[in-house]
Each structure stands twice: as structure tokens, then as C-alpha cells.
Design a protein around this motif. Structure first.
Motif, short mmCIF file in Angstrom:
data_model
loop_
_atom_site.label_atom_id
_atom_site.label_comp_id
_atom_site.label_asym_id
_atom_site.label_seq_id
_atom_site.Cartn_x
_atom_site.Cartn_y
_atom_site.Cartn_z
N THR A 446 0.82 -1.22 0.00
CA THR A 446 0.00 0.00 0.00
C THR A 446 0.85 1.26 0.00
O THR A 446 0.46 2.28 -0.58
CB THR A 446 -0.92 0.01 1.24
OG1 THR A 446 -1.68 -1.21 1.27
CG2 THR A 446 -1.88 1.20 1.21
N TYR A 447 2.02 1.19 0.64
CA TYR A 447 2.86 2.37 0.80
C TYR A 447 4.22 2.14 0.13
O TYR A 447 4.66 1.01 -0.06
CB TYR A 447 3.05 2.68 2.29
CG TYR A 447 1.76 2.76 3.04
CD1 TYR A 447 0.95 3.89 2.97
CD2 TYR A 447 1.31 1.68 3.81
CE1 TYR A 447 -0.25 3.96 3.65
CE2 TYR A 447 0.10 1.74 4.50
CZ TYR A 447 -0.68 2.88 4.40
OH TYR A 447 -1.88 2.94 5.06
N GLU A 493 0.43 1.27 10.87
CA GLU A 493 -0.30 1.83 9.73
C GLU A 493 -1.11 3.06 10.13
O GLU A 493 -1.21 4.01 9.36
CB GLU A 493 -1.21 0.78 9.10
CG GLU A 493 -1.88 1.29 7.84
CD GLU A 493 -2.50 0.20 6.99
OE1 GLU A 493 -2.69 0.43 5.79
OE2 GLU A 493 -2.82 -0.88 7.54
#
Length: 506
Positions: A446-447, A493
């Protein structure tokens, strides 16, 4: 200033509405796009004498849940009567919003004592651009907040899989029950989420995908795609999520201490007991690898494993408790293999092998680890061994943010610590080894993660450092002492998301 509304009388109910004129004053502070209004509908029997509604727009929207976005101003309302109020009667709230907003929206009310905001069970009516809820409070402060990460209005298609009342959702966990309305004919169906999708990077306007049977309850499958609204009926949440609700102005994490740092400036964006000194477990390994790489080793050099390397580990844990590379005395492998084993697989014996082949004595090696920490400014950090197995290896999130910047300046550490999987064979036995990175956030993709290390000891709890590359520079997120493995990843997160939100305003 309080504004007294005109009263519209109906056969059974009174409805009050405020048309907000000065809402644009809130735009910079809350992100409100246009004017909205408030209606309160109630049974006149709720009071023994006529009531007057007072409403004001409050420019102060303090302590709002950090993951939500305000789409209306804060309304402060009170129903005042010279008579008595019968608490068995409730009040129906209707709050209007302007513009098309496809995200999940809820009316939040503020507790007058704690100042915290809590959601009411809310129904969104996108065709009328308002949300509604029921309350028993005759006075209070309320606001409509949207969750930018959860879409509830948009398109839906269908697929054939289980042939039942099921759906695929990217927003709600498997097992959640959702009520889906066809906005063209108002037909509805309750579905259970049993799959993930649609992919919003490909279908940005798709809110949900329905099983063929469920879709058929709303429209002919020949329609292909329909416009829908989704209402959560039952939302499945993990125990970790339930234990740390995010109805707070800053992240609510299980970690005993944590920090978010903007690496470019060294500025602490947010912290929780960030100077608290505690065991840092395997986060130690990054410092050990930095000392080793400073010796300028040949990563292709073949070295021989010695059992003594893992015996050092057993001074602190039982053999079955230590993460280790499964090699035996006399096995041969490259220094590069040991390096990846140490960071990707967090193998404790591999770290000790690196110490042994570094050309430094173990005492010299540990002295350099401590000297580096001090020179970097991590003055509350101390190491007694290179793996993190000792509870006497101590640091703090604040110190470790300093350490992170220094160790990840080395491109090899940056590369190895963010490697998802590494495979190799011991040279003498040809035995294959595959190591998977222990950071689940890295695997999720995701990152843009440019540095990573996990750690765990019973005494340390779960620890995690993640560095994320952003347009504003690197963001360092560190949590010490999270309550479980799952909680550690969620804590980190949350820190990343909050840090990204703060950086967006820089």
C-alpha cells in the motif's frame, strides 16, 4: 449568535430548519464545501408546553476524529420549553450537505464532559443530499463526518461465484452484512461480504460487486451496472480494531510508546510517550548490520557457519524460541546470504555470524554499536548484544527515529530491509532456503516503504519501524510495546496514515 427558527406546523410533528448562510467561513478549517442545514422533527407530546429551537453554527470543531472529514459545520442546538420534557420521545435529526459525496457519512454528537465525538446510527439519502439519525437528547453539538476511505454510493456490477446473497467489498471485512439499495427503483437486498473487490485503482466509481443472485434482486443482470447505496447492517471488526476505536483527535494505538518523524527536518509530528526507554528487541539488528557494513565486506565472499554463532543466542532464549537460519556447523554460504537472513528473516544466528566474520572482536563490535548510537544523538540507547534477544538492549522511539535516519542512509540496508523474499542455497549442501519479510505492511504494497524492521520479545512487546517515502520526504513511524503482532501492524499503519495527513498540510 443563536438563531430562532420559524416553526412549520404539521398534523403530528414540528419541523425546524436552519439555512446556514455563513458556512463558508468554515471552509479553511473544516473543509466544508458549501452551505447545509439542520432539521429536527419530533412529536409535540414530547413537551407539556410549546418548545423553541435555538441553533447556532460553531466555528470551533475541536477534537474531531482524525480519520474523518467534516462536510458540515458544527451545529449547537437546544429545544427550550417552559414545560416538562418526556424522555420517552426521541428527536429525528436531518442534516443537509452540499455537493456529491460518495463516502460513508455519519452524524456525530459530542459528549459534553469528555469532549469526544461518537457516531449515531445514520442513514444517508444521497438523492436528497442529507443524512438522518435519531437522538433522545434535546440539546447538544453535532456534525456530519465522512470517512474518505469508505465508499457507500456508486456503481455496482455482478459476478457468478457462490450463487447467493453475497458481495465483494474493498471497504468492509468478510462476514459484514450490508444493505444495498438500487437508487433507481429503491429495491434493496441484504448481502454478506465474502470476497474482496472491486479494485478501485481500476474501477474508481464502483462501490461494491454483487453475486448474480443478489444483483437479480435489484435489477436485471442484463443491466450490467447499476447505481447503488450501501448501508452497513453488521460490520465485522477484529478484536484489535474494537479495542482501539479511532473516535479521537489523534491515533489510538495499543503501543506503549510511539512516534512519527518527518525525516527531512527531524520534526516530531506526533508522539506517545516517545522518550520512554524500553527493550527494542530485533530493531537492534539494523544497528548491528550498519556496524558490519562499515567494515566494507565483500558480500560475495563465502564463509563457513559455526555452531558457536547460535550458542550466543541461547544465553537469552531457549533454542526453539529463537528465530534462526536452519544451517549446521560447516555449512557454507555467502556474506550476502547472511545479511539477508539477518534482516529479511530476522535470523539471530545469522547476525552472530556477521559479527564473527567482521574482523572485529565481539567486544569491539558491541563497542562500535554503542559508540555509533551516542554519536548519532541516540543517547538513551544501549546494546549488550547484537541481535535484540537481551532485554538489556534499550532504546526509545525518539532515539530510534534518529537511528533509523542514520542506518537507512546506507543503500544496502535500505534495499535488504525492504526485500519481500530472498532465496538461496547453502553452497556445500545445495539446500534451498527461502526467507519472507516479517513486515506485513511491506507485503501489502500500500505504501512506498523505504525501510523496515520488526521486533518482538515478551518483555518488549511487538515493535516496528517503517519508513515511507512521500512527496514531502521520508516519514518515519515507530511503535514500541504493541500488544500483539496484528496490533503492531495496525498501530504502525495508523501512524503512517496520520503522518501522511499531517505532511499533506506542510
Amino acid at each position: 449568535m443563536f438563531i430562532k427558527n420559524k416553526i412549520k406546523t404539521f398534523s403530528r410533528n414540528f419541523i425546524f430548519r436552519l439555512g446556514v448562510i455563513a458556512v463558508l467561513l468554515l471552509m479553511s478549517a473544516t473543509g466544508v464545501q458549501a452551505a447545509s442545514g439542520l432539521e429536527i422533527d419530533y412529536n409535540p407530546a414530547a413537551f407539556t408546553a410549546p418548545a423553541t429551537l435555538n441553533i447556532s453554527n460553531d466555528l470551533t470543531a475541536a477534537n474531531l476524529p482524525w480519520q474523518k472529514t467534516a462536510i458540515t459545520p458544527v451545529y449547537q442546538y437546544s429545544l427550550i420549553s417552559k414545560g416538562l420534557h418526556d424522555p420517552i420521545y426521541s428527536f429525528n435529526l436531518k442534516v443537509y450537505y452540499d455537493g456529491d459525496n460518495n463516502n460513508h457519512k455519519q452524524i456525530y454528537v459530542q459528549d459534553s464532559l469528555s469532549g469526544n465525538w461518537s457516531p449515531l446510527v445514520t442513514v444517508d439519502s444521497p438523492e436528497g443530499k442529507y443524512v438522518s439519525a435519531v437522538t433522545r437528547s434535546k440539546q447538544g453539538r453535532l456534525i456530519v463526518l465522512a470517512d474518505e476511505g469508505v465508499m457507500t454510493v456508486g456503481k455496482a456490477s455482478w459476478y457468478k461465484y457462490k450463487n447467493g446473497l453475497f458481495a465483494a467489498s474493498p471497504d468492509f471485512a468478510k462476514g459484514s452484512v450490508l444493505r444495498v439499495y438500487n437508487l433507481d427503483n429503491n429495491k434493496s437486498v441484504d448481502v454478506t461480504v465474502n470476497d474482496y473487490g472491486p479494485d478501485r485503482s481500476i474501477f474508481p466509481d464502483r462501490v461494491i460487486d454483487l453475486d448474480y443472485v443478489a444483483f437479480s434482486r435489484l435489477a436485471s443482470p442484463g443491466a450490467g451496472v447499476i447505481y447503488v447505496k450501501v448501508e452497513p447492517v453488521t460490520v465485522v471488526e477484529s478484536d484489535t480494531v474494537k479495542a482501539t476505536p479511532q473516535n479521537t483527535a489523534t491515533p489510538n494505538v495499543t503501543a506503549s510508546s510511539s512516534i512519527i518523524v518527518w525525516e527531512k527536518t527531524g520534526e516530531m509530528l506526533w508522539g506517545k510517550d516517545e522518550t520512554r526507554v524500553a527493550p527494542l528487541a530485533s530493531l537492534t539488528k539494523l544497528v548491528a548490520v550498519k556496524v558490519f557494513l562499515d567494515t566494507k565486506p565483500d558480500l560475495n565472499k563465502v564463509v563457513t557457519y559455526e555452531y558457536q554463532d547460535e550458542k550466543y543466542n541461547y544465553e537469552y532464549v531457549k533454542p526453539w524460541e529463537s528465530a534462526r537460519l536452519t544451517v549446521k556447523e560447516g555449512d557454507t554460504l555467502t556474506i550476502g546470504d547472511l545479511l539477508y537472513s539477518a534482516l529479511v528473516g530476522s535470523a539471530n544466528n545469522a547476525v552472530e555470524s556477521l559479527v564473527r566474520v567482521s574482523g572485529l572482536s565481539r567486544i569491539q563490535f558491541m563497542a562500535k554499536m554503542n559508540a555509533n548510537a551516542t554519536a548519532w544523538g541516540a543517547t538513551n540507547t544501549h546494546f549488550v548484544e547484537p541481535t535484540g534477544l537481551s532485554i538489556e538492549n534499550m532504546s526509545s522511539p525518539r532515539d530510534y527515529a534518529i537511528i533509523t535516519k542514520e542506518v537507512l542512509d546506507n543503500p544496502i540496508i535500505k534495499k535488504v530491509s525492504t526485500t519481500l523474499r530472498y532465496s538461496f542455497k547453502t553452497i556445500n549442501t545445495k539446500k534451498a532456503h527461502t526467507l519472507n519479510n516479517t513486515n506485513q505492511l511491506l507485503r501489502a504494497g500500500t505504501y512506498d516503504i523505504s525501510g523496515s524492521k520488526t521486533g518482538f520479545l515478551n518483555e518488549a512487546g511487538h515493535c516496528l519501524m517503517t519508513r515511507v517515502a512521500t512527496a514531502q520526504g521520508n516519514l518515519i513511524s515507530i511503535n514500541f510495546g504493541s500488544t500483539s503482532k496484528a496490533a503492531s501492524f495496525r498501530d504502525n499503519e495508523l501512524l503512517i496514515k496520520y503522518g501522511l495527513a499531517l505532511l499533506a498540510n506542510k
